[in-house]
Design an enzyme around this catalytic site. Structure first.
Site, PDB file in Angstrom:
ATOM      1  N   ASP A 526       0.808  -1.218   0.000  1.00  0.00           N
ATOM      2  CA  ASP A 526       0.000   0.000   0.000  1.00  0.00           C
ATOM      3  C   ASP A 526       0.839   1.265   0.000  1.00  0.00           C
ATOM      4  OD1 ASP A 526      -2.629  -0.881   0.033  1.00  0.00           O
ATOM      5  OD2 ASP A 526      -2.661  -1.145   2.198  1.00  0.00           O
TER       6      ASP A 526
HETATM    7  C1  GLC Z   1      -1.721  -3.919   5.308  1.00  0.00           C
HETATM    8  C2  GLC Z   1      -2.916  -3.907   4.407  1.00  0.00           C
HETATM    9  C3  GLC Z   1      -2.700  -4.786   3.216  1.00  0.00           C
HETATM   10  C4  GLC Z   1      -1.415  -4.419   2.535  1.00  0.00           C
HETATM   11  C5  GLC Z   1      -0.255  -4.432   3.508  1.00  0.00           C
HETATM   12  C6  GLC Z   1       1.022  -3.940   2.887  1.00  0.00           C
HETATM   13  O1  GLC Z   1      -1.592  -5.162   5.891  1.00  0.00           O
HETATM   14  O2  GLC Z   1      -4.067  -4.343   5.081  1.00  0.00           O
HETATM   15  O3  GLC Z   1      -3.767  -4.678   2.308  1.00  0.00           O
HETATM   16  O4  GLC Z   1      -1.211  -5.325   1.503  1.00  0.00           O
HETATM   17  O5  GLC Z   1      -0.561  -3.606   4.601  1.00  0.00           O
HETATM   18  O6  GLC Z   1       0.997  -2.590   2.611  1.00  0.00           O
HETATM   19  C1  GLC Z   2      -0.917  -0.135   4.805  1.00  0.00           C
HETATM   20  C2  GLC Z   2       0.005   0.526   5.740  1.00  0.00           C
HETATM   21  C3  GLC Z   2      -0.699   1.181   6.859  1.00  0.00           C
HETATM   22  C4  GLC Z   2      -1.845   2.009   6.357  1.00  0.00           C
HETATM   23  C5  GLC Z   2      -2.721   1.180   5.451  1.00  0.00           C
HETATM   24  C6  GLC Z   2      -3.876   1.960   4.915  1.00  0.00           C
HETATM   25  O1  GLC Z   2      -1.467  -1.233   5.403  1.00  0.00           O
HETATM   26  O2  GLC Z   2       0.860  -0.429   6.294  1.00  0.00           O
HETATM   27  O3  GLC Z   2       0.199   1.986   7.550  1.00  0.00           O
HETATM   28  O4  GLC Z   2      -2.592   2.425   7.444  1.00  0.00           O
HETATM   29  O5  GLC Z   2      -1.967   0.683   4.411  1.00  0.00           O
HETATM   30  O6  GLC Z   2      -4.597   1.208   3.977  1.00  0.00           O
END
Ligand code: GLC
Ligand code: GLC
Length: 854
Positions: A526
């Site tokens: 993300d």
């Molecule tokens: C969090 C989110 C997931 C994403 C991951 C890496 O666990 O829930 O959707 O793939 O972060 O950013």
């Molecule tokens: C990913 C990130 C987290 C953020 C999220 C939002 O999981 O790790 O920090 O809150 O994305 O979707």
């Protein structure tokens, strides 16, 4: 750092036993597994909600409180005589030192026991199956030789339903709160058999069709429903005014902050024990059934309390008195200890059944307890919660993630496939006709979440991943024929198969200059936001303008994911006689693998991406972030370049640059400066989160990659490093968060305190750890025709037995490995008959399978 122990596993009872209330962080558990949920910490903190932690929050919780974890379901005990201090069985909130403390977190229940001055108070918390309520069975036991006279106060604080507005719209909130009370207190309405019930009915007279209640199965000597009256404006939860005074005020809340507290006087003879059953429940009523025919109840809109019984002509519907029938029914189901014990036994049997589906006996207790108990339990929790409600997720931020939920269901599908099936349909219904999809949806409405929108280009592939896992587990191909809408719009229904087809098309139709998938807002990571540049501190990286128009940003992670899922899809198409479609997608997968070899190989590892301008990310050419884990994981899982040795080299580079004592970090070197063209990732301090943290979720990808390469020792070493039961043994203080479940992130080698865990419970790590150990290490893989046996073992593993229920049949699979090979099945016998190949064909009944590796 000195390592202390705060608890231990009790495998026989499937519990984690916490013996010191002052854990390094609240160690929590989840009650409920279908509609009604509670979070409960080891000191009884936490909250409850119905289905959706944002829109149907029952009890209030303060995030970020000082001290941590304040507010919850509290009991206060005060001796009627003498000067002994008020205490609570969970230590908090009073924090009176206890003579004994224990918290047992089990499968959807928690039992907290405290002892003080020869009085023991034990509270069992659970949500009975198919019940919209948390039941609390409190047992008081007099261990002394004297008569004990005790004053017992319960306490819960109501949340005004929408957990977000509850925290911000005070100009309104402070005037809206309303309650009703049924109590034997003189002058108040009461019902026989329903002793003392406090109802929370804020906003019921307008659009809401639901209320909450908190009851106790005894004639309480008093109650309170107004926080300021009970706690006092200048007191905290540790010393509520009424408790200190030993006297309730029978207050009725009018606005401000409604609460629910019962006051009960208890007398215990030496050796005597008494049970009290509290029920915290939720009710929904049909529009025509919202109100009661008036007999009267005390309720908020008429003050003062004693004169507030509503008198209306008998028989008329009184629009001020809620219909309590359903609450009374639920309360009656749990009004004796016998009934509660029976419901608790049912819950335990339910878990026996779930956990009997896959069981290993390996001789390694640390492996067995994770496989047989905790990993599967965490999979259930992530399936139910997605990433919504934990002590790190506020429950108001996100709903169900499209990619997250597809991954979660893979950890859960063997347990309750019907629920996984429904989930797949719900998820697919939020897809757009072009295969793209909402990144998240709300569990209550099942609608896509407009705030975050779509444009995460890995999302569509995960639908294939989830659906194929479901079909392989169940053999239920009929799901492919289900009619499923796009964006929940009636009239747009097509088959689920068509959804899968457009999912992969979405990747193929969005390729970049190198023939690799365009990344969109982000892929699995993300925080790698290659099209969302922002210098504005007030913008969110994920929702800021998506400059993907004209962008060259491509993802090697999606490329690997596409190869894996497109091959699986092609095999599925073959199975159902769609040969041309199978061929089309196989070609696309092959072309993608070629593009990866040609433009995605950096020399010693797979590149991570190309950025907006077409520059390399995750290359030896870069100064920071030379190598990333995701593309190593997915491209090795896809077996891209296996023959040419790329898989082995990639995995060796992971060991060399990314691995450390606590697991595999996400990237290396960590980013120390902000790179605007990469988005959120470089905003994090080095060693945390997506910037070189150990993002446990993706460690299993490398582990599975190791099994593809047949390197059993390496696979096991990576696996054991993040396996909670190993961490539990020697790092409880450093690890900080619960040692019985995985957390999303452990601080990486570049962090200030490597090994410190954060964001426990709600993480794709659960499903991936499960997939890794059950299917790739122990090697029992559901397939269309049966169970495929393909273990990948460390050289020390000589023998184990897995019992696996599969489509209703029971298989006992005994694996021996006389030479300690990593991979390779030499012979398999099924019920005494040798079989060809390594797929045990499915048939009903009980089966004995002998597997010899070599
Ligand atoms: C969090 C989110 C997931 C994403 C991951 C890496 O666990 O829930 O959707 O793939 O972060 O950013
Ligand atoms: C990913 C990130 C987290 C953020 C999220 C939002 O999981 O790790 O920090 O809150 O994305 O979707």
């Amino acid at each position: 750092m000195e390592q202390k122990r705060y608890g231990h596993f009790d495998d026989q009872h499937r519990e984690y036993v916490i013996t010191d209330p002052q854990t390094p962080w609240p160690w929590i558990n989840y009650l409920g597994n279908e509609d009604f949920f509670s979070l409960i910490s080891n000191t009884a903190g936490g909250y409850s909600f119905y289905k959706d932690a944002k829109f149907r929050r029952l009890t209030r919780y303060r995030y970020n409180g000082v001290p941590m974890d304040n507010g919850g379901r509290y009991f206060y005990i005060k001796e009627a005589l003498g000067e002994s201090p008020v205490w609570s069985p969970g230590w908090k909130p009073c924090k009176t030192p206890l003579d004994f403390y224990e918290c047992r977190h089990g499968m959807n229940y928690t039992r907290i026991t405290g002892r003080k001055n020869d009085v023991e108070c034990s509270v069992l918390f659970f949500v009975p199956l198919k019940t919209w309520a948390e039941v609390q069975k409190l047992t008081l036991n007099n261990l002394s030789n004297d008569v004990k006279r005790l004053k017992l106060f319960s306490f819960q604080e109501w949340c005004l339903w929408n957990a977000a507005t509850d925290m911000e719209n005070f100009q309104r909130n402070f005037s809206t709160g309303e309650v009703e009370v049924e109590s034997p207190t003189p002058g108040l309405p009461s019902r026989e058999g329903v002793a003392t019930v406090i109802y929370h009915k804020t906003e019921y007279k307008e659009r809401r069709n639901h209320y909450a209640y908190y009851s106790v199965n005894t004639a309480a000597q008093g109650f309170d429903t107004d926080r300021e009256s009970f706690v006092g404006l200048y007191n905290g939860f540790d010393a509520p005014e009424c408790v200190v005074a030993g006297q309730p005020k029978n207050s009725i809340a009018h606005g401000w902050s409604p609460i629910a507290s019962h006051y009960i006087e208890v007398e215990l003879q030496p050796g005597e024990s008494k049970d009290y059953i509290f029920v915290l429940g939720y009710v929904e009523n049909e529009q025509e059934e919202k109100y009661e025919r008036a007999e009267g109840a005390v309720q908020s809109s008429n003050a003062p309390a004693a004169r507030s019984t509503v008198q209306t002509s008998l028989g008329a519907l009184d629009h001020t008195i809620i219909n309590k029938r359903k609450a009374h029914e639920t309360i009656a189901r749990f009004d004796t200890s016998e009934k509660v014990d029976k419901a608790f036994a049912e819950l335990n049997r339910y878990w026996d059944d779930l956990l009997n589906i896959y069981k290993v006996e390996s001789g390694n207790a640390k492996l067995d307890r994770m496989v047989n108990i905790w990993n599967q339990y965490q999979c259930m929790v992530t399936f139910c919660m997605s990433r919504s409600a934990s002590f790190f997720e506020s429950g108001i931020g996100r709903g169900m993630g499209f990619r997250d939920s597809n991954q979660d269901l893979v950890g859960f599908v063997h347990q309750i496939p019907e629920r996984a099936r429904q989930r797949i349909i719900d998820i697919a219904s939020t897809q757009f006709p072009d295969g793209g999809c909402y990144h998240q949806y709300q569990p209550l409405t099942k609608r896509g979440n407009n705030d975050i929108g779509g444009g995460f280009n890995d999302d569509p592939c995960w639908l294939i991943f989830g659906t194929i896992a479901y079909i392989k587990e169940t053999g239920d191909f009929s799901i492919l024929d289900e009619q499923v809408p796009f964006d929940n719009q009636p009239g747009t229904e097509v088959t689920l198969f068509e959804h899968l087809r457009v999912s992969l098309n979405h990747v193929i139709e969005n390729l970049g200059p190198h023939g690799l998938p365009l990344i969109g807002r982000a892929d699995w990571n993300d925080c790698l936001n290659l099209n969302c540049f922002s210098w504005d501190p007030n913008e969110s990286f994920q929702t800021t303008e998506n400059k993907s128009e004209g962008s060259k940003a491509e993802s090697l992670m999606i490329a690997g994911l596409f190869v894996v899922t497109a091959k699986d899809y092609a095999a599925l198409c073959k199975r159902i006689g769609k040969d041309a479609e199978a061929e089309r997608m196989q070609q696309a997968a092959d072309a993608m693998a070629e593009a990866v070899k040609q433009y995605g190989w950096d020399g010693e590892w797979f590149l991570r991406a190309y950025d907006f301008y077409g520059n390399k990310i995750g290359s030896a050419e870069n100064e920071e972030g030379k190598i990333f884990i995701e593309s190593q994981g997915w491209c090795t899982m896809a077996g891209i370049g296996l023959e040419e040795g790329l898989v082995a080299r990639s995995l060796d580079s992971v060991k060399k640059y990314l691995d450390c004592e606590h697991g595999i970090v996400l990237n290396n070197p960590a980013f120390t400066t902000y790179h605007v063209e990469m988005g959120e990732i470089s905003s994090y301090p080095a060693g945390y989160k997506e910037n070189a943290g150990i993002f446990c979720h993706n460690n299993p990808w490398v582990i599975i990659g190791e099994t593809v390469a047949g390197r059993g020792d390496d696979a096991w070493t990576h696996y054991a490093k993040i396996l909670p039961s190993y961490v539990e043994e020697d790092r409880q203080t450093l690890h900080k968060v619960e040692p019985y479940v995985n957390c999303q992130m452990v601080a990486g080698k570049d962090a200030a305190r490597p090994g410190e865990g954060k964001n426990s419970w709600l993480t794709g790590t659960a499903a991936w750890m499960w997939l890794t150990v059950s299917q790739y290490i122990l090697g029992i893989k559901p397939d269309y025709d049966g169970l495929l046996i393909d273990p990948c073992l460390p050289s020390t593993a000589r023998e184990y037995t897995v019992s696996r229920r599969f489509r209703g049949a029971d298989y006992t699979i005994h694996v021996v490995n006389p030479q300690g090979v990593a991979k390779g099945v030499k012979t398999i016998t099924l019920d005494g008959q040798a079989i060809e190949g390594n797929v045990i064909p499915f048939s009903e009944g009980n089966h004995q399978v002998e597997v010899v590796m070599g």
